[in-house]
Design a protein around this motif. Structure first.
Motif, PDB file in Angstrom:
ATOM      1  N   SER A   1       0.319   0.730   5.661  1.00 28.81           N
ATOM      2  CA  SER A   1       0.114   0.101   4.353  1.00 28.81           C
ATOM      3  C   SER A   1       0.821   0.846   3.228  1.00 28.81           C
ATOM      4  O   SER A   1       1.589   0.229   2.470  1.00 28.81           O
ATOM      5  CB  SER A   1      -1.385  -0.027   4.061  1.00 28.81           C
ATOM      6  OG  SER A   1      -1.606  -0.598   2.802  1.00 28.81           O
ATOM      7  N   PRO A   2       0.619   2.157   3.067  1.00 29.81           N
ATOM      8  CA  PRO A   2       1.342   2.842   1.978  1.00 29.81           C
ATOM      9  C   PRO A   2       2.850   2.829   2.171  1.00 29.81           C
ATOM     10  O   PRO A   2       3.601   2.781   1.192  1.00 29.81           O
ATOM     11  CB  PRO A   2       0.774   4.266   2.007  1.00 29.81           C
ATOM     12  CG  PRO A   2       0.138   4.432   3.324  1.00 29.81           C
ATOM     13  CD  PRO A   2      -0.337   3.065   3.732  1.00 29.81           C
TER      14      PRO A   2
ATOM     15  N   VAL B   1       0.351   5.119  -3.664  1.00 27.31           N
ATOM     16  CA  VAL B   1      -0.384   3.987  -3.095  1.00 27.31           C
ATOM     17  C   VAL B   1      -1.659   4.455  -2.396  1.00 27.31           C
ATOM     18  O   VAL B   1      -2.696   3.788  -2.444  1.00 27.31           O
ATOM     19  CB  VAL B   1       0.522   3.210  -2.108  1.00 27.31           C
ATOM     20  CG1 VAL B   1      -0.284   2.202  -1.299  1.00 27.31           C
ATOM     21  CG2 VAL B   1       1.645   2.509  -2.856  1.00 27.31           C
TER      22      VAL B   1
ATOM     23  N   TRP C   1      -2.811  -3.610   0.276  1.00 27.60           N
ATOM     24  CA  TRP C   1      -3.226  -2.313  -0.272  1.00 27.60           C
ATOM     25  C   TRP C   1      -4.719  -2.090  -0.046  1.00 27.60           C
ATOM     26  O   TRP C   1      -5.151  -0.990   0.345  1.00 27.60           O
ATOM     27  CB  TRP C   1      -2.896  -2.267  -1.750  1.00 27.60           C
ATOM     28  CG  TRP C   1      -3.332  -1.016  -2.450  1.00 27.60           C
ATOM     29  CD1 TRP C   1      -2.941   0.266  -2.155  1.00 27.60           C
ATOM     30  CD2 TRP C   1      -4.215  -0.920  -3.572  1.00 27.60           C
ATOM     31  NE1 TRP C   1      -3.536   1.146  -3.028  1.00 27.60           N
ATOM     32  CE2 TRP C   1      -4.318   0.454  -3.906  1.00 27.60           C
ATOM     33  CE3 TRP C   1      -4.903  -1.858  -4.330  1.00 27.60           C
ATOM     34  CZ2 TRP C   1      -5.100   0.902  -4.964  1.00 27.60           C
ATOM     35  CZ3 TRP C   1      -5.691  -1.407  -5.393  1.00 27.60           C
ATOM     36  CH2 TRP C   1      -5.782  -0.044  -5.695  1.00 27.60           C
TER      37      TRP C   1
ATOM     38  N   ILE D   1       4.065  -0.862   1.229  1.00 29.17           N
ATOM     39  CA  ILE D   1       3.921  -1.140  -0.205  1.00 29.17           C
ATOM     40  C   ILE D   1       4.848  -0.250  -1.024  1.00 29.17           C
ATOM     41  O   ILE D   1       5.521  -0.713  -1.954  1.00 29.17           O
ATOM     42  CB  ILE D   1       2.460  -0.956  -0.638  1.00 29.17           C
ATOM     43  CG1 ILE D   1       1.584  -1.999   0.061  1.00 29.17           C
ATOM     44  CG2 ILE D   1       2.327  -1.088  -2.158  1.00 29.17           C
ATOM     45  CD1 ILE D   1       0.106  -1.814  -0.173  1.00 29.17           C
TER      46      ILE D   1
END
Length: 515
Positions: free
Chosen positions: A140-141, A173, A338, A144
């Motif tokens: 995810s980080p 993030v 996020w 993003i």
């Protein structure tokens, strides 16, 4: 006392191993004092499971894999294959979760199911699962952070993509989800419900924008177009299988909600249902999203060679013709993705804590501590957060190496599913009478469903380590296989020097009915 016995649920206090007989599921287990507070209900658990996977959001981020190997056919049929396969895995694991809904999940089940060598098998299983989840929460980080960079490139074409900036964005993030997990644990349930609503509502909004603004591709492009000449691979079956990475990874992690089981009310009923509903919801949403994207995408070559690093950014810009609209569309996918990090951190923290609680990690007593103020395994959370920051540095050295870490998480997770699935499959033949009935049972479908889950998991595991491009160089090599091999060797080494003296499998102690 038989009715007062069940799997432990939350303390670092150890009083001895579970019995080792094959049929010792329940007759030798004791409930341990509950240290974690149960605050997640059915709706928040389903939302947790659905949002944790963030399937349609991450499918957009990983679109390049399918476009590069296989094209639209690999993507649209691949997501169907991935949904069916992962749903069979979720159903098979749900049976075990209804028996023992515990944060340790796979390594607990492997211990009980193994006919022999259960101490080593469960120890090895624990290491693979913990490492795979630690790598998974980096997705995810990474997505993003680098998508933000990609949108900067779209707005300012002269901007140069620099890897260390992407690492800093990854940190930015990750920091808020870490803080929320520490200081606002009680709001996670409400966050998951809100995120679940966004996860479902933002999708039709996104699809509507594409359908209204973008020109339409013919049916043949979506359902009949196979692209096999970009990566160097010649065999169509291999090309298709390698291209599945982009639709397998978004649906991996079906076990995520299990690791929160000790904070779920009525976990034996709620957790199995949440796993299945979450997987099914995400499969349907991802299929709808990908079909819409394929019908509405513009120039294929421009998308694959996008300077932003993400075809979905270019596809959104082709559809809208507006940079501002593109940023809004990307934000609709990035926000739920996020929030998935909130879930991922919580889940892997409980898994790490449970493994430490059973003496699986070095310095286990330290990491098994539950902070009395925050009522969470704070030290385990700090350890997981440290892994995110440490793995983010790999991106500075090589983007290909970091992408291998992402595929590594998926590879490791399917191996972690295969171990208990194989053991359960064998148990159905060797001693079916020793398998107790939980709150969720597949009945006569259990054996064929387990076999389907094993076949899918094996298929995924075989092709996930393949490099996306040939000839293979140091830059484009898929390091997932070697890195996971190193982790496995480390686990074996830890077993030889420490684990075989410390690890006795899941341990229990007596409890009071009011705990």
């Amino acid at each position: 006392m038989q009715e007062e016995m069940e799997m432990k649920s939350g303390s670092a206090v150890r009083s001895g191993p579970v019995g080792s007989q094959n049929g010792g599921y329940e007759s030798v287990t004791f409930r341990q004092k509950q240290q974690l507070e149960r605050y997640l209900n059915f709706f928040s658990s389903v939302a947790f499971s659905a949002c944790l996977l963030a399937t349609w959001e991450s499918a957009g981020g990983s679109l390049l894999s399918g476009l590069y190997n296989g094209g639209p056919s690999a993507i649209v049929y691949g997501i169907i294959l991935s949904t069916v396969g992962n749903l069979s895995i979720a159903c098979s694991l749900a049976e075990l979760a209804s028996l023992h809904p515990t944060a340790g999940a796979q390594y607990h089940w492997s211990y009980f199911l193994a006919p022999r060598g259960r101490r080593f098998i469960s120890f090895f299983q624990g290491w693979v699962t913990v490492f795979s989840w630690s790598a998974l929460v980096c997705i995810s980080p990474y997505f993003i952070g680098t998508q933000i960079q990609g949108m900067v490139v779209l707005a300012h074409p002269e901007y140069e993509l620099v890897r260390w900036r992407g690492t800093l964005l990854m940190w930015a993030v990750a920091i808020i989800p870490i803080i929320i997990n520490i200081f606002a644990r009680r709001v996670l349930g409400a966050i998951e419900v809100a995120a679940g609503i966004m996860h479902v509502v933002f999708l039709p909004v996104t699809i509507a924008v594409f359908v209204i603004l973008a020109p339409r591709n013919p049916d043949s492009f979506v359902w009949d177009t196979f692209v096999g000449g970009l990566s160097g691979w010649k065999d169509s079956g291999v090309v298709f299988s390698i291209g599945l990475l982009g639709v397998i990874t978004p649906l991996s992690g079906v076990d995520g909600v299990i690791h929160m089981a000790e904070e779920v009310k009525n976990a034996k009923v709620v957790v199995p249902r949440s796993m299945i509903y979450g997987t099914l919801i995400n499969g349907v949403l991802a299929f709808s999203y990908l079909v819409a994207i394929l019908y509405c995408m513009g120039d294929y070559t421009e998308a694959v060679t996008s300077a932003t690093g993400y075809p979905i950014i270019t596809i959104a810009y082709q559809a809208t013709g507006s940079k501002a609209a593109t940023f809004v569309l990307m934000a609709l996918g990035m926000l739920p993705g996020w929030i998935a990090l909130f879930n991922g951190l919580a889940s892997v923290t409980r898994l790490t804590w449970a493994f430490a609680r059973d003496n699986g990690l070095p310095f286990s007593d330290f990491f098994a501590f539950v902070d009395p103020t925050f009522k969470i395994p704070l030290r385990a959370l700090v350890l997981v957060a440290s892994c995110i920051f440490a793995l983010s540095f790999i991106q500075i050295g090589s983007t290909a190496a970091f992408n291998a870490i992402l595929s590594l998480s998926t590879l490791g997770l399917y191996i972690s599913y295969l171990i208990p699935l194989w053991l359960l499959f064998l148990k159905r033949f060797m001693a079916p009478q020793d398998i107790p009935k939980g709150t969720f049972s597949l009945g006569k479908l259990g054996l064929p469903m387990n076999l389907v889950a094993i076949l899918f998991s094996t298929y995924f595991v075989i092709f996930l380590p393949f490099p996306a491009t040939i000839p293979v160089t140091g830059e484009n090599m898929n390091y997932a296989g070697p890195v996971l091999g190193f982790v496995m060797l480390f686990a074996i080494g830890d077993w030889i020097f420490r684990g075989r003296h410390k690890w006795e499998g899941p341990t229990m102690r007596s409890y009071n009915r009011d705990d």
